[in-house]
Each structure stands twice: as C-alpha cells, then as structure tokens.
Enzyme design. Structure first.
Site, PDB file in Angstrom:
ATOM      1  N   GLY A   1      -4.027   5.350  -8.592  1.00  0.00           N
ATOM      2  CA  GLY A   1      -4.839   6.526  -8.287  1.00  0.00           C
ATOM      3  C   GLY A   1      -6.223   6.092  -7.844  1.00  0.00           C
ATOM      4  O   GLY A   1      -6.674   4.986  -8.169  1.00  0.00           O
TER       5      GLY A   1
ATOM      6  N   ASP B   1       0.871  -1.182   0.000  1.00  0.00           N
ATOM      7  CA  ASP B   1       0.000   0.000   0.000  1.00  0.00           C
ATOM      8  C   ASP B   1       0.906   1.229   0.000  1.00  0.00           C
ATOM      9  O   ASP B   1       1.672   1.448   0.945  1.00  0.00           O
ATOM     10  CB  ASP B   1      -0.891  -0.022   1.255  1.00  0.00           C
ATOM     11  CG  ASP B   1      -1.854   1.162   1.272  1.00  0.00           C
ATOM     12  OD1 ASP B   1      -1.569   2.184   0.593  1.00  0.00           O
ATOM     13  OD2 ASP B   1      -2.878   1.081   1.958  1.00  0.00           O
TER      14      ASP B   1
ATOM     15  N   TYR C   1      -9.783  15.153  -6.194  1.00  0.00           N
ATOM     16  CA  TYR C   1      -9.096  14.481  -7.315  1.00  0.00           C
ATOM     17  C   TYR C   1      -8.398  15.518  -8.210  1.00  0.00           C
ATOM     18  O   TYR C   1      -7.220  15.359  -8.557  1.00  0.00           O
ATOM     19  CB  TYR C   1     -10.138  13.691  -8.099  1.00  0.00           C
ATOM     20  CG  TYR C   1      -9.600  12.855  -9.237  1.00  0.00           C
ATOM     21  CD1 TYR C   1      -8.901  11.672  -8.992  1.00  0.00           C
ATOM     22  CD2 TYR C   1      -9.815  13.226 -10.568  1.00  0.00           C
ATOM     23  CE1 TYR C   1      -8.428  10.892 -10.040  1.00  0.00           C
ATOM     24  CE2 TYR C   1      -9.354  12.455 -11.611  1.00  0.00           C
ATOM     25  CZ  TYR C   1      -8.659  11.287 -11.354  1.00  0.00           C
ATOM     26  OH  TYR C   1      -8.205  10.517 -12.398  1.00  0.00           O
TER      27      TYR C   1
ATOM     28  N   ASN D   1       1.275   5.421 -11.446  1.00  0.00           N
ATOM     29  CA  ASN D   1      -0.034   5.287 -12.087  1.00  0.00           C
ATOM     30  C   ASN D   1      -1.164   5.096 -11.074  1.00  0.00           C
ATOM     31  O   ASN D   1      -2.300   5.494 -11.350  1.00  0.00           O
ATOM     32  CB  ASN D   1       0.009   4.101 -13.065  1.00  0.00           C
ATOM     33  CG  ASN D   1      -1.375   3.626 -13.453  1.00  0.00           C
ATOM     34  OD1 ASN D   1      -2.069   4.273 -14.234  1.00  0.00           O
ATOM     35  ND2 ASN D   1      -1.815   2.510 -12.873  1.00  0.00           N
TER      36      ASN D   1
END
Ligand code: NAD
Length: 453
Positions: free
Chosen positions: A296, A267, A359, A294
């Site tokens: 997300g 993680d 985001y 990468n």
C-alpha cells in the site's frame, strides 16, 4: 518508530511521574511466543440461562490447556472472563451479564481477556432477541475502555448453523478464534466484533504451527508490516512467497532469505503483473493457499490540492491491483478450496482522514471488496477478510509530525501504537486452515482507537 514515552513510563522514575501527574499510562502488552500458555491465569466461565455454547466452550478451553476457575472461589484473579450470552432472548435478561461481570471488574490480570459469545442478530428468532444480542456490542466495547492494564474485550457472534457440530465437539470453527483472542497474538486487538460460522475448518496437528504446508503470498513484503507478516507466517509453518517492487529488491531478498521463502520482484500495477504472478505461482507451487494483499502507498494532500496522479496511484496500488490479481488467480483456480484472501485496509477507510481522500477511498474500497466477494467465494470454500490497522509503529507513521503522531499513538484504549507484528499475528489467524468459518470480517488492529469507533 520507537515509542520513547512508553519505555520511559515502564521505568521506576517514569512510573512515579505518571502517577503524580496523571499522565497516559501505556501498559506493557502480552505478546505471543511459541510455546506460551494461552492465558496468564485461569479462566472464569459464565453463561446466561439457556445458552447453547457454554458446554462446548468449556471443552475447548480444557483441551487447549486453559485452567477453568471455580466459580464459587473468592478473591481470585483471572486470565480471562468468558460469557456465553446466546441464551439472552430479551433485554431484561441482559442483567445476567451485569451480574457476572460486575463483581469481577477488578479481577482481570494484566493483559487479560474478556470474551462474550452471542448469536448474530440477523439469525435471531424474534426482534426482542435480536435487540438484546445487538446490545452486547455496547457492553463489550465499554469493558474494553474500562478494565485497562492491557486487557482486551471482544464479542464473537457464533452462527446458529454451527451449533450442532459445536455441541458434538466435532467442529473447530470457534476454536481458532478463541485461541487467537485469548493468546498474546491479539495483543493490540480490542473492542472488536467477530462473526464466526459456516465454512470448513480443520484443526492443525500442532497449534504452534497452524500454517504447516500452506503456500502464502505476501505483497509489499520488503519492509514494515509486510516484512513482519512474512516472518510470522513462516514461523507458523507457511512457505512464503514475498513480493515487492524491483527497487526494494535487496530488502526483499533479505526478508525472503531470513525465512527460507522466495522473493518475487514485481510492480503490482504493471499491466502484466496478474498474469506474471499467476504463472510464477503455478509453475513453482501449483497453487496459492493464502493471498495477503498488504502492499500500500499514501500520497497525502487535501482534495483541492491533490493532482490526479496522486489519486490514480493510490487507488491503483491499494485497491484496483488487488481486484485484478484476485480475478486472475480465481479464474485460473490457483486458490484452492480452503483458500484465503486477506486484504489490509485501514481505520482511515472507516473514519476518513483529512488529507487522505485518495487513501481512505481505497481502504474503504477494500472493505467493499470483502463484503462483495465473501458470499460468492464461500461457495468455493474460500474465505475473504480484511484487517484495518490503526496507528502502527512503522516508517509510514514515523513520518507524521510529532504532535499529531503523539496524539494518534495515545488515542486508543491501550494508550500506545501497535507493532507490525500485531497486524501480522491477526492476519495469521485469518489465514489458518482452522479459521475457515471466519469470512466477511473486517477486524481492526487499533487498540480500540477512538477514530471511526
Ligand atoms: N503503518 C500503519 O500505521 C498503517 C495503518 C493502517 C494501514 N496500513 C497499511 O498496511 C500496509 C503496509 O503498510 P506499511 O506501514 O508496512 O507500509 P510500508 O510503506 O512500510 O510498506 C509497503 C510496502 O509495499 C510495497 N509496495 C508499494 N507499492 C507497490 C507496488 N506497486 N507493487 C509491489 N509492492 C509495492 C512497498 O515497496 C513497501 O515495501 C499498507 O497497505 C498500509 O496502507 C498501515
């Protein structure tokens, strides 16, 4: 995840209906397969008077197996139109681009390419030259919207600093970018401005295996874009270290086994993640040539309804964890000279998006990370770039309500969503040792989306 409408319009009945009702007509895009020629037809070259790149450009294309068209021939169709605009030093000279492109507006083959080469406005000798060079953006972005049938248009600003080596045919700085943009690898990239210059670029022994011998870390590799990335990078010769959370362990193992790579269950937000990752890479490989951030997540809510947890998780996974990992890998010198850091941003980070303040903040931060790290890491020979995907057909976008999803899919010059492989191919190009002169760029993989345009 499948675009049923696009499949339908490619059928005979679909074609008839689209024509009759004037519906959106998503073309079938040309995508890369190893061994493919770069273009579906010959390339027509043009140049403004006094340009510095026409000659090296012709040499590069010929060496890459591209057939150069006879400019005097009439009625030809072209796989690409390329124009060296570096000789344009005043707005009145822009007319040379009109004269070149106007007669060819219908001559580009399906999935053909338009590429204009210019000088970065900041490097121009006079305000007039800088103005004219900046104007090229408007032309290229409009051609991307006009020519249609899966064709794309891009502007490449080539630093003057690379001029002498390009002219002598000794630099590959521009070659990797040309090869990417002409090929089917750039199927869903259009309307982009790429800056090339400086850095060390080395040509591969085999352009079909441009990542031979490279050790590449891909985070979030268990599914979606990350899984496509692992496959594309391995196909191109890389040894892939695929990382994802322990809960995705089975899917991750399947991806790693499929490509002969290794799997790391971690993680990224764990406090000891950077050191554990660094130790793993040091002990197994002694280095990591390419780091692809990468992984997300989204946790959507409008700002007034968003609890602090949603904010914190998104910023931590999408941005802060990348910074912590970069810091440790750089501090321990595990990313060698010639190394690459490539982050996945989003068009939400450029345009903003309702319900995605967390985001969009994280993804705009990723662009800030590229802007701030690129100049300092250039001195160490490490490039830093980001890709900003638009609408890509994955589980993430499959969850969007139907009407919004359909709008998102069509609101771009190619009238369709991209595929994970399109993002993967773009990251692949930035990762190549031959792309050492490409740094500090944010390249959108969005089919020239209207969002944030
Ligand atoms: N799909 C799109 O249309 C789209 C558009 C723009 C940007 N993006 C970006 O592209 C990237 C990939 O997106 P995707 O659509 O493939 O998403 P996805 O959800 O399918 O995959 C993301 C992967 O990241 C992993 N991950 C999440 N948190 C992690 C953590 N703490 N540690 C390790 N791994 C973790 C997940 O387990 C998952 O496997 C993301 O950064 C996303 O924001 C996607």
């Amino acid at each position: 995840m499948t675009d049923r409408y696009a499949s339908f319009v490619q059928s005979a009945a679909g074609r008839a209906l689209v024509k009759r009702l004037g519906l959106p007509d998503p073309p079938r895009l040309r995508r890369h397969h190893p061994g493919d020629p770069l273009l579906p037809g010959p390339a027509l070259l043009g140049a403004a008077t006094g340009g510095r790149l026409a000659e090296p450009l012709a040499k590069m294309l010929t060496a890459a197996g591209v057939e150069l068209a006879d400019p005097a021939a009439t009625g030809q169709r072209y796989g690409a139109l390329l124009f060296d605009a570096t000789g344009v030093t005043d707005s009145t000279e822009l007319r040379q681009l009109y004269d070149f492109f106007h007669p060819q507006a219908r001559a580009v083959l399906p999935s053909g390419r338009v590429i204009v080469l210019g000088t970065p406005p900041r490097e121009c000798a006079t305000p007039r030259e800088a103005t004219a060079q900046r104007a090229l953006e408007g032309l290229v972005r409009s051609i991307g919207k006009e020519f249609g049938r899966g064709s794309t248009a891009q502007l490449v600003y080539v630093s003057r600093a690379d001029g002498p080596t390009l002219a002598a045919g000794t630099a590959t700085s521009l070659e990797s970018t040309l090869r990417f943009l002409l090929s089917g690898r750039s199927a869903y990239v259009s309307g982009q401005v790429v800056r090339v210059g400086g850095g060390t670029a080395s040509a591969p022994a085999d352009w079909d295996r441009p990542l031979d011998g490279q050790v590449v870390l891909v985070t979030g590799a268990a599914r979606g874009i990350g899984a496509a990335l692992a496959k594309v990078l391995a196909r191109d010769g890389a040894t892939v270290v695929a990382l994802d959370i322990p809960a995705a362990g089975d899917a991750l193992a399947a991806v790693a086994n499929d490509i002969g790579g290794t799997a790391v269950q971690l993680d990224l937000t764990a406090p000891d993640a950077p050191t554990r990752l660094a130790e793993h890479l040091a002990s197994r490989h002694g280095r990591v040539d390419v780091v692809v951030h990468n992984a997300g997540i989204t946790r959507d809510k409008t700002l007034g309804r968003m609890d602090a947890d949603r904010w914190d998780q998104v910023i931590d996974v999408n941005l802060s964890s990348q910074e912590r990992i970069n810091d440790v890998l750089l501090e321990r010198e595990l990313i060698p000279t010639g190394g690459r850091i490539i982050s996945v941003s989003s068009i939400a980070g450029i345009a903003g998006n309702r319900g995605q303040t967390n985001y969009a903040t994280s993804k705009a931060g990723v662009i800030g990370l590229v802007d701030s790290l690129a100049p300092t890491l250039r001195e160490r020979g490490i490039s830093v770039n980001a890709v900003a995907p638009g609408f890509i057909e994955t589980r993430l976008t499959a969850r969007i309500p139907l009407v919004v999803r359909e709008a998102g899919r069509r609101m771009n010059s190619l009238a369709q969503g991209g595929l994970p492989v399109d993002v993967a191919e773009t990251i692949g190009w930035l990762a190549w040792p031959a792309s050492g002169a490409v740094s500090g760029n944010v390249v959108r993989v969005c089919g020239q989306s209207l969002l944030g345009a």
